[in-house]
Design an enzyme around this catalytic site. Structure first.
Site, PDB file in Angstrom:
ATOM      1  N   LYS A   1       0.854  -1.188   0.000  1.00 41.84           N
ATOM      2  CA  LYS A   1       0.000   0.000   0.000  1.00 41.84           C
ATOM      3  C   LYS A   1       0.885   1.232   0.000  1.00 41.84           C
ATOM      4  O   LYS A   1       2.018   1.187   0.487  1.00 41.84           O
ATOM      5  CB  LYS A   1      -0.866   0.024   1.270  1.00 41.84           C
ATOM      6  CG  LYS A   1      -2.088   0.880   1.147  1.00 41.84           C
ATOM      7  CD  LYS A   1      -3.190   0.088   0.497  1.00 41.84           C
ATOM      8  CE  LYS A   1      -4.502   0.806   0.441  1.00 41.84           C
ATOM      9  NZ  LYS A   1      -5.590  -0.142   0.148  1.00 41.84           N
TER      10      LYS A   1
HETATM   11  N1  GLU Z   1      -7.281  -0.014  -2.861  1.00 41.83           N
HETATM   12  C1  GLU Z   1      -8.108  -1.130  -3.148  1.00 41.83           C
HETATM   13  C2  GLU Z   1      -8.175  -2.057  -1.954  1.00 41.83           C
HETATM   14  O1  GLU Z   1      -7.991  -1.648  -0.820  1.00 41.83           O
HETATM   15  C3  GLU Z   1      -7.721  -1.833  -4.459  1.00 41.83           C
HETATM   16  C4  GLU Z   1      -6.340  -2.376  -4.523  1.00 41.83           C
HETATM   17  C5  GLU Z   1      -5.955  -2.919  -5.907  1.00 41.83           C
HETATM   18  O2  GLU Z   1      -6.786  -2.934  -6.794  1.00 41.83           O
HETATM   19  O3  GLU Z   1      -4.796  -3.314  -6.031  1.00 41.83           O
HETATM   20  O4  GLU Z   1      -8.473  -3.213  -2.078  1.00 41.83           O
END
Ligand code: GLU
Length: 420
Positions: A111
């Site tokens: 992240k």
């Molecule tokens: N930010 C989104 C989540 O928390 C999507 C992450 C992604 O598609 O890699 O799942």
């Protein structure tokens, strides 16, 4: 106490609680497996300075945490928000690798984020900041290493800027290095809607198990952003009325059902659900405890607390946000018999379609919307069923069962890879 320590400490506490029945230390002595699964592989923390349109300079902290890649390259979104901290990014990266394991897609978890009041920037400032972020990370992200995506306050435009900056930094044209892109740049049909759509799919499965007819049922959305609005649309297709919707500024309600399409247009035009003519303003503090069948927390972490949990009236909660429920509240809701579809399952539609986007990019062959949606539904229904069956067999919560499934998958891969 669930409110002690950082959001990451609490995420780790929850993980260890759910890992306990698996007796990992006993079954795999000397491997330090629990420590490996609860410590990030790599933390990047850096400073981004940005020249503002008026010539002044501002400085913002930025992060990318690569938590675990036992099941595949790091995968996870980018959050541009004033409340972003390293501890939050660590927690979100931690949840990402559990989420990809829950839906059984070949990724790990990561992240990123910038601590910035992103909405207050001009479009030119946003572009410069996002591109700088991509340039600083250019050597650490990529199709086979770490694949970013949208999260709070980021979307197809930010992904387009990221991919172009990466292309200029590395000299390579590579679409699969990021997902959630606009369609023109290799995005997938169905990706923008996927998180909310997936949440609706899991809630409908849970409703069937609980004998609740979605047609005519009521729903409350806390956080009418990307995930919240598409959950409302999809549930609306099944006849469910969204009676309350809120955002960081206001809450509106209409007992006959809000006109979701009109509310989306209003929010896009004015930036908020406030003053929506098709509903009455209500106290935002009453949103989570409003009477309804389905409750969708779709905002930030730690909204459903031990104070709120005893007052919740919903029958089914679909956690579209990451970490919206504190540990104390999780136990209270379980004792009260409320079905909670945990975040690692309820919001996994987003990363599932990100996976499909990555697959399509690697083949440079693109699927129809129907193909994307059918494949997402199949994966989510399958994951839901596995988890619901396990929860039933072990007389436990969906969250406990989801964590057990995910942890077992990652442990197998980690031990097969070895510790070196
Ligand atoms: N930010 C989104 C989540 O928390 C999507 C992450 C992604 O598609 O890699 O799942």
């Amino acid at each position: 106490m669930s409110t002690n320590g950082s959001v990451f400490d609490r995420a780790k506490g929850l993980f260890l609680h759910y890992a306990k029945p698996l007796k990992l230390d006993e079954r795999h002595p000397g491997t330090k497996i629990l420590e490996r699964l609860t410590t990030p592989d790599k933390i990047m923390a850096f400073r981004l300075s940005l020249q503002m349109d008026d010539g002044s300079v501002q400085v913002f902290p930025a992060y990318r945490v690569q938590f675990n890649d036992d099941l595949g390259p790091y995968k996870g979104g980018l959050r541009f928000h004033p409340q972003v901290t390293l501890e939050e990014v660590k927690a979100l990266a931690f949840w990402m690798y559990l989420k990809t394991a829950v839906v059984n897609i070949p990724f790990g978890g990561g992240k990123g984020g910038i601590t910035v009041d992103y909405k207050s920037l001009s479009t030119a400032e946003k572009e410069r900041l996002t591109k700088k972020f991509a340039i600083v990370l250019a050597n650490d992200i990529g199709e086979n290493t770490d694949i970013p995506a949208p999260d709070v306050n980021t979307g197809p435009q930010e992904m387009a800027w990221m991919s172009h900056a990466w292309r200029m930094s590395t000299g390579q044209y590579n679409r699969a290095m990021i997902t959630g892109k606009p369609l023109d740049l290799g995005g997938s049909l169905g990706r923008t809607e996927a998180t909310g759509h997936g949440c609706a799919i899991t809630m409908l499965e849970a409703a069937r198990d609980a004998g609740i007819d979605p047609n005519g049922a009521t729903m409350v959305i806390q956080g009418f952003g990307n995930a919240g609005r598409y959950a409302a649309i999809e549930m609306g297709h099944q006849g469910t009325k969204t009676i309350v919707a809120s955002d960081s500024r206001a809450a509106v309600h209409n007992p006959d059902g809000l006109d979701v399409q009109a509310l989306i247009e209003h929010k896009d035009k004015t930036g908020s659900v406030a003053n929506f003519p098709g509903g009455k303003t209500m106290d935002p503090n009453g949103v989570l405890t409003a009477e309804c069948d389905f409750l969708v927390p779709a905002a930030l972490e730690d909204c459903i607390t031990a104070e709120i949990a005893p007052k919740i009236q919903a029958k089914i909660i679909g956690e579209a946000a990451n970490g919206p429920t504190t540990q104390d509240a999780i136990h209270i809701l379980y004792e009260r018999g409320i079905t909670v579809i945990p975040d690692v399952l309820a919001n996994s539609g987003g990363v599932t379609v990100s996976y499909f986007e990555w697959v399509q990019n690697r083949q440079e062959y693109y699927w129809t919307r129907e193909e994307v949606i059918d494949r997402m539904r199949a994966r989510l229904v399958n994951a839901y069923r596995e988890i619901a069956d396990r929860a039933k067999a072990e007389d436990t919560s969906l969250r406990q069962a989801a964590y057990e499934n995910a942890i077992e998958r990652v442990v197998r891969a980690a031990l097969e890879r070895g510790a070196q």
